[in-house]
Design an enzyme around this catalytic site. Structure first.
Site, PDB file in Angstrom:
ATOM      1  N   GLN A  54      -3.477  25.853  19.893  1.00 47.22           N
ATOM      2  CA  GLN A  54      -1.788  25.624  20.179  1.00 47.22           C
ATOM      3  C   GLN A  54      -1.438  26.966  19.536  1.00 47.22           C
ATOM      4  OE1 GLN A  54      -2.753  22.258  17.729  1.00 47.22           O
ATOM      5  NE2 GLN A  54      -0.687  21.745  18.683  1.00 47.22           N
ATOM      6  N   HIS A  74     -10.637  21.078  18.876  1.00 48.04           N
ATOM      7  CA  HIS A  74      -9.819  20.596  18.473  1.00 48.04           C
ATOM      8  C   HIS A  74      -9.062  20.363  19.783  1.00 48.04           C
ATOM      9  CE1 HIS A  74      -6.224  20.618  15.299  1.00 48.04           C
ATOM     10  NE2 HIS A  74      -6.058  20.385  16.587  1.00 48.04           N
ATOM     11  N   GLU A 123     -10.104  14.742  15.151  1.00 45.19           N
ATOM     12  CA  GLU A 123      -9.120  13.448  15.170  1.00 45.19           C
ATOM     13  C   GLU A 123      -9.954  13.223  16.475  1.00 45.19           C
ATOM     14  OE1 GLU A 123      -4.546  14.129  15.866  1.00 45.19           O
ATOM     15  OE2 GLU A 123      -4.876  15.053  13.331  1.00 45.19           O
TER      16      GLU A 123
END
Ligand code: IFM
Length: 439
Positions: free
Chosen positions: A49, A143, A188
């Site tokens: 990101q 991630h 997550e």
């Protein structure tokens, strides 16, 4: 510089950041302060990101195939691959004591079994940079983004998916592990389970299928899978990957606290019928609470909102509720409620690995941070052990399919010069972190 020198510096740095062993003893409240001394205050990012040009990753390919669900490609992102020192300077200037960031598997192992020492050294410099600034490095091993070869090989669901991830973790640990403060194996890993309860339009899953087929074709692989988009329940595969990663990390450094960063929503009941909410909790959280009880030292909580359910499904937010720009309800009490729930489910200390809101109007974040921390303090006063809080995110960054639209950052980033500009909310957060007191 020898390895022994580095280890000594690491210890000094970690002690300076307030996480000297045992790092899992939740700091004790001290009278006169709302939050205890030694509570970790940080901010978080993810490699894909913010780094830019993550060209060997699955997500880069998915951004560029036709059709794609991505509204725009990540491109240079925040150029944190080159500007990481500025990021660390910003974290330090805000008076924070921790930085959560990802080491990018697709850069470290761009082809199966081919490990880049230069990239491992790069992340080593970032970790040393944290320690030199008194920041505890909280490292995420995966991630969402994975190497493109791994996605084409069947991703975590392939027969050797967990072993391949563990091989990467082992290699990264041997290079970097003596200097890490906390390890987050997976970010997550419950997101695909969560999306099943999110009432997504059917067209979205059609779009997923078309995009993954296009990626398989473009890469000459029989199929293509992704952590963000999955048509099957990937929970057993992700659980297996976490367990193997936990084992290799602990084998190399038993004292290093290891957990997962779990997406935890504050699920509230509307009416009496709890069947739907219970089915969500069984699918989305229970497998992870079970595994963290046996293979986890802490539970990472990542909370952004509450959800309301009756016996049939999702109930919209009450009329007039404040909404974030990504469509989630702004509900600051959700942080404390989720932390309490995750601790009840695992019996483990909580590290808040993400919390924040998407808001181009920073006044919303200026209010959200102290309000959500007020709820967190109540939970801590009730005895829930909380190790620290890392705000998502340090920077406005690439929000996956939504591109650069949603703004989660404590600092904005000029899309051409990459200049970072702290927002007023960063100063509010900084004052809380420095004093340990709510306004
Ligand atoms: O940006 C994401 C992050 O990658 C994972 N947790 C949620 C964030 C905001 O949507």
């Amino acid at each position: 510089m020898t390895n022994a020198d580095l280890s000594r510096r690491a210890m000094l740095g970690i002690c300076a950041a307030g996480v000297a062993a045992p790092a899992l003893a939740a700091p004790k409240p001290k009278s006169g302060r709302d939050f205890p001394e030694g509570f970790l205050w940080g901010s978080a990012t993810a490699a894909h990101q913010v780094e830019g040009n993550n060209v060997a990753s699955d997500i880069w390919l998915l951004e560029h195939v036709k059709p794609t669900l991505f509204s725009e490609p990540s491109g240079d992102a925040c150029d944190s691959l080159h500007r990481w020192a500025q990021d660390l300077d910003l974290v330090k200037a805000l008076g924070l004591t921790a930085y959560r960031f990802g080491i990018e598997w697709a850069r470290i192992e761009p082809e199966s079994g081919q490990f880049s020492i230069a990239m491992l050294d790069h992340y080593g410099r970032m970790i040393d940079g944290c320690l030199e600034r008194g920041l505890a490095p909280i490292i995420t091993f995966s991630h969402f983004s994975v190497p493109r070869w791994f996605a084409g090989h069947g991703h975590f669901q392939s027969a050797d998916g967990a072993d391949l991830f563990a091989r990467f973790c082992d290699r990264a640990m041997r290079h970097l592990g003596d200097r890490i403060a906390y390890a987050v194996t997976l970010n997550e890993p419950n997101v695909s389970a969560l999306l099943r309860f999110a009432a997504l339009p059917p067209a979205f899953m059609g779009g997923v299928k078309a995009m993954l087929n296009a990626a398989a074709k473009a890469s000459g692989m029989p199929s293509f899978a992704s952590a963000l988009f999955s048509e099957q329940d990937v929970t057993p595969a992700m659980v297996a990957a976490h367990i193997k990663a936990y084992q290799v990390i602990k084998a190399l450094r038993p004292s290093l606290p290891v957990g997962v960063g779990l997406a935890v929503e504050d699920d509230q009941l509307v009416g009496e019928d709890d069947s739907y909410r219970a089915s969500k909790r069984r699918a989305v959280y229970a497998p992870w609470f079970d595994v963290i009880r046996t293979h986890g030292d802490f539970i990472g909580v990542q909370n952004y909102t509450r959800r309301r359910y009756d016996g049939h499904g999702l109930v919209p937010p009450p009329p007039g509720s404040p909404m974030a720009s990504d469509g989630r309800e702004i509900y600051p009490a959700s942080l404390g409620n989720s932390v309490r729930y995750a601790h009840q489910g695992t019996g483990k200390p909580v590290l808040i690995t993400e919390s924040g809101i998407a808001a181009s109007d920073d006044t919303l974040r200026q209010a959200y941070i102290p309000q959500s921390l007020t709820g967190l303090k109540t939970v801590m006063d009730d005895g829930v052990p909380v190790l620290g809080y890392t705000h998502w995110s340090l920077l406005d960054n690439f929000e996956w399919v939504s591109g650069y639209g949603p703004q989660f950052g404590l600092a904005s980033v000029d899309r051409k010069s990459f200049a970072r500009q702290p927002k007023p909310s960063a100063l509010i957060f900084s004052a809380i972190a420095r004093s340990g007191d709510l306004p």
